[in-house]
Design an enzyme around this catalytic site. Structure first.
Site, PDB file in Angstrom:
ATOM      1  N   HIS A  11       0.845  -1.212   0.000  1.00 11.61           N
ATOM      2  CA  HIS A  11       0.000   0.000   0.000  1.00 11.61           C
ATOM      3  C   HIS A  11       0.874   1.253   0.000  1.00 11.61           C
ATOM      4  O   HIS A  11       0.643   2.197  -0.745  1.00 11.61           O
ATOM      5  CB  HIS A  11      -0.886   0.042   1.242  1.00 11.61           C
ATOM      6  CG  HIS A  11      -1.964  -0.975   1.241  1.00 11.61           C
ATOM      7  ND1 HIS A  11      -3.133  -0.815   0.539  1.00 11.61           N
ATOM      8  CD2 HIS A  11      -2.053  -2.163   1.861  1.00 11.61           C
ATOM      9  CE1 HIS A  11      -3.901  -1.865   0.733  1.00 11.61           C
ATOM     10  NE2 HIS A  11      -3.274  -2.697   1.536  1.00 11.61           N
ATOM     11  N   ASP A  68       8.955   5.655   8.172  1.00  9.23           N
ATOM     12  CA  ASP A  68       8.319   5.050   9.343  1.00  9.23           C
ATOM     13  C   ASP A  68       7.186   5.969   9.764  1.00  9.23           C
ATOM     14  O   ASP A  68       7.343   7.196   9.782  1.00  9.23           O
ATOM     15  CB  ASP A  68       9.312   4.847  10.485  1.00  9.23           C
ATOM     16  CG  ASP A  68       8.793   3.805  11.476  1.00  9.23           C
ATOM     17  OD1 ASP A  68       8.129   2.848  11.038  1.00  9.23           O
ATOM     18  OD2 ASP A  68       9.027   3.945  12.682  1.00  9.23           O
ATOM     19  N   PHE A 148      -5.348   1.428   4.190  1.00 15.51           N
ATOM     20  CA  PHE A 148      -4.876   0.308   5.005  1.00 15.51           C
ATOM     21  C   PHE A 148      -4.729   0.779   6.452  1.00 15.51           C
ATOM     22  O   PHE A 148      -4.948   1.952   6.765  1.00 15.51           O
ATOM     23  CB  PHE A 148      -3.542  -0.233   4.459  1.00 15.51           C
ATOM     24  CG  PHE A 148      -2.381   0.719   4.609  1.00 15.51           C
ATOM     25  CD1 PHE A 148      -2.204   1.763   3.719  1.00 15.51           C
ATOM     26  CD2 PHE A 148      -1.456   0.569   5.647  1.00 15.51           C
ATOM     27  CE1 PHE A 148      -1.131   2.647   3.849  1.00 15.51           C
ATOM     28  CE2 PHE A 148      -0.377   1.433   5.786  1.00 15.51           C
ATOM     29  CZ  PHE A 148      -0.221   2.474   4.885  1.00 15.51           C
ATOM     30  N   ASP A 151      -6.615   3.616   8.645  1.00 15.80           N
ATOM     31  CA  ASP A 151      -7.384   4.533   7.784  1.00 15.80           C
ATOM     32  C   ASP A 151      -8.899   4.524   8.048  1.00 15.80           C
ATOM     33  O   ASP A 151      -9.518   5.594   8.035  1.00 15.80           O
ATOM     34  CB  ASP A 151      -7.127   4.231   6.297  1.00 15.80           C
ATOM     35  CG  ASP A 151      -5.794   4.784   5.818  1.00 15.80           C
ATOM     36  OD1 ASP A 151      -5.215   5.633   6.516  1.00 15.80           O
ATOM     37  OD2 ASP A 151      -5.335   4.370   4.737  1.00 15.80           O
TER      38      ASP A 151
HETATM   39  P1  ITT Z   1       7.362  -1.151   6.291  1.00 19.34           P
HETATM   40  O1  ITT Z   1       8.100  -1.028   7.601  1.00 19.34           O
HETATM   41  O2  ITT Z   1       7.694  -2.405   5.543  1.00 19.34           O
HETATM   42  O3  ITT Z   1       7.483   0.059   5.432  1.00 19.34           O
HETATM   43  P2  ITT Z   1       4.976  -1.105   7.959  1.00 19.34           P
HETATM   44  O4  ITT Z   1       3.558  -1.502   7.675  1.00 19.34           O
HETATM   45  O5  ITT Z   1       5.682  -1.776   9.096  1.00 19.34           O
HETATM   46  O6  ITT Z   1       5.785  -1.271   6.578  1.00 19.34           O
HETATM   47  P3  ITT Z   1       5.255   1.422   9.382  1.00 19.34           P
HETATM   48  O7  ITT Z   1       6.108   0.755  10.396  1.00 19.34           O
HETATM   49  O8  ITT Z   1       5.699   2.727   8.832  1.00 19.34           O
HETATM   50  O9  ITT Z   1       5.007   0.443   8.132  1.00 19.34           O
HETATM   51  O10 ITT Z   1       3.791   1.674   9.880  1.00 19.34           O
HETATM   52  C1  ITT Z   1       3.346   1.208  11.102  1.00 19.34           C
HETATM   53  C2  ITT Z   1       1.883   0.948  11.077  1.00 19.34           C
HETATM   54  O11 ITT Z   1       1.194   2.194  11.100  1.00 19.34           O
HETATM   55  C3  ITT Z   1       1.352   0.204   9.852  1.00 19.34           C
HETATM   56  O12 ITT Z   1       1.469  -1.187   9.998  1.00 19.34           O
HETATM   57  C4  ITT Z   1      -0.101   0.654   9.870  1.00 19.34           C
HETATM   58  O13 ITT Z   1      -0.843  -0.071  10.817  1.00 19.34           O
HETATM   59  C5  ITT Z   1       0.016   2.102  10.373  1.00 19.34           C
HETATM   60  N1  ITT Z   1       0.063   3.027   9.246  1.00 19.34           N
HETATM   61  C6  ITT Z   1       1.171   3.504   8.621  1.00 19.34           C
HETATM   62  N2  ITT Z   1       0.827   4.351   7.648  1.00 19.34           N
HETATM   63  C7  ITT Z   1      -0.531   4.400   7.636  1.00 19.34           C
HETATM   64  C8  ITT Z   1      -1.483   5.065   6.846  1.00 19.34           C
HETATM   65  O14 ITT Z   1      -1.134   5.861   5.841  1.00 19.34           O
HETATM   66  N3  ITT Z   1      -2.777   4.887   7.126  1.00 19.34           N
HETATM   67  C9  ITT Z   1      -3.167   4.080   8.126  1.00 19.34           C
HETATM   68  N4  ITT Z   1      -2.334   3.389   8.899  1.00 19.34           N
HETATM   69  C10 ITT Z   1      -1.012   3.552   8.671  1.00 19.34           C
END
Ligand code: ITT
Length: 193
Positions: A11, A68, A148, A151
């Site tokens: 995503h 992050d 995702f 959201d």
């Molecule tokens: P990578 O580390 O592989 O990039 P990740 O899903 O672990 O992917 P993050 O650590 O940056 O990404 O994000 C932590 C969580 O925060 C992620 O699993 C989502 O639950 C939430 N999150 C991040 N960005 C978001 C968004 O744009 N909208 C909604 N939830 C988000």
């Protein structure tokens, strides 16, 4: 220009590619032969973004960036914050995270929250940080099927819809990640000249 983006989240990849546009082709860790999990063990978003970018740069020698992101909820003293992915369980269980968030906010009047994204870029061996923030509130029930993570529970200020009720373009126009990536894009364009 090709640039490596340190993410395993499809995503995120499509959101970032949409903002960067055709001038940049994003490579994933897998495209560069990195199939192991990239470590993300720091206590801050800045620390994790740098840790992911440094790890990939050391593994590949390529210019790269990592994002992050955390959801910071005022009434929960900034939680889930840096633990957003692992709030309810060790995995990335979006449904369980959303349930726990609603449970922890039950009965609380203050629903204010913000998403914060930190991007760490390593370009020509130098490190640069970019930050994007969007303020909003956590609504009472999950609403919408797009996007995702959190959201379906996050309604940005000035809107009567959650991020999960927006198209990808609408979300990118106001979101934390959209804001941070536009700064990254401006920086990359400026240094290309
Ligand atoms: P990578 O580390 O592989 O990039 P990740 O899903 O672990 O992917 P993050 O650590 O940056 O990404 O994000 C932590 C969580 O925060 C992620 O699993 C989502 O639950 C939430 N999150 C991040 N960005 C978001 C968004 O744009 N909208 C909604 N939830 C988000």
């Amino acid at each position: 220009m090709k640039i490596l983006f340190a993410t395993n989240n499809a995503h995120k990849l499509s959101e970032v590619q949409a903002v960067l546009g055709d001038a940049f082709e994003l490579l994933t860790p897998r495209d560069c032969g990195v199939t192991e999990e990239i470590p993300e063990t720091q206590p801050t978003l800045e620390g994790n973004a740098l840790q992911k970018a440094r790890y990939l740069h050391a593994r590949t020698g390529l210019d790269c960036f990592a994002d992050d992101t955390g959801l910071e909820v005022e009434a929960l003293d900034g939680a889930p914050g840096v633990r957003s992915a692992r709030y309810a369980t060790d995995g990335h269980d979006f449904a369980a995270n959303n349930r726990l968030l609603l449970q922890n906010l039950a009965g609380k009047q203050n629903r204010r929250a913000r998403f914060r994204t930190v991007i760490a870029l390593i370009l020509g061996g130098e490190e640069h940080l970019f930050e994007g923030i969007v303020r909003g509130r956590i609504i009472e029930h999950e609403t919408g099927d797009e996007g995702f993570g959190y959201d379906p529970l996050f309604r940005p200020e000035g809107f009567d819809r959650t991020f999960a009720q927006m198209t990808a373009d609408e979300k990118n126009a106001t979101s934390h990640r959209g804001r941070a990536v536009r700064q990254l894009a401006a920086f990359l364009h400026a240094t290309e000249k």
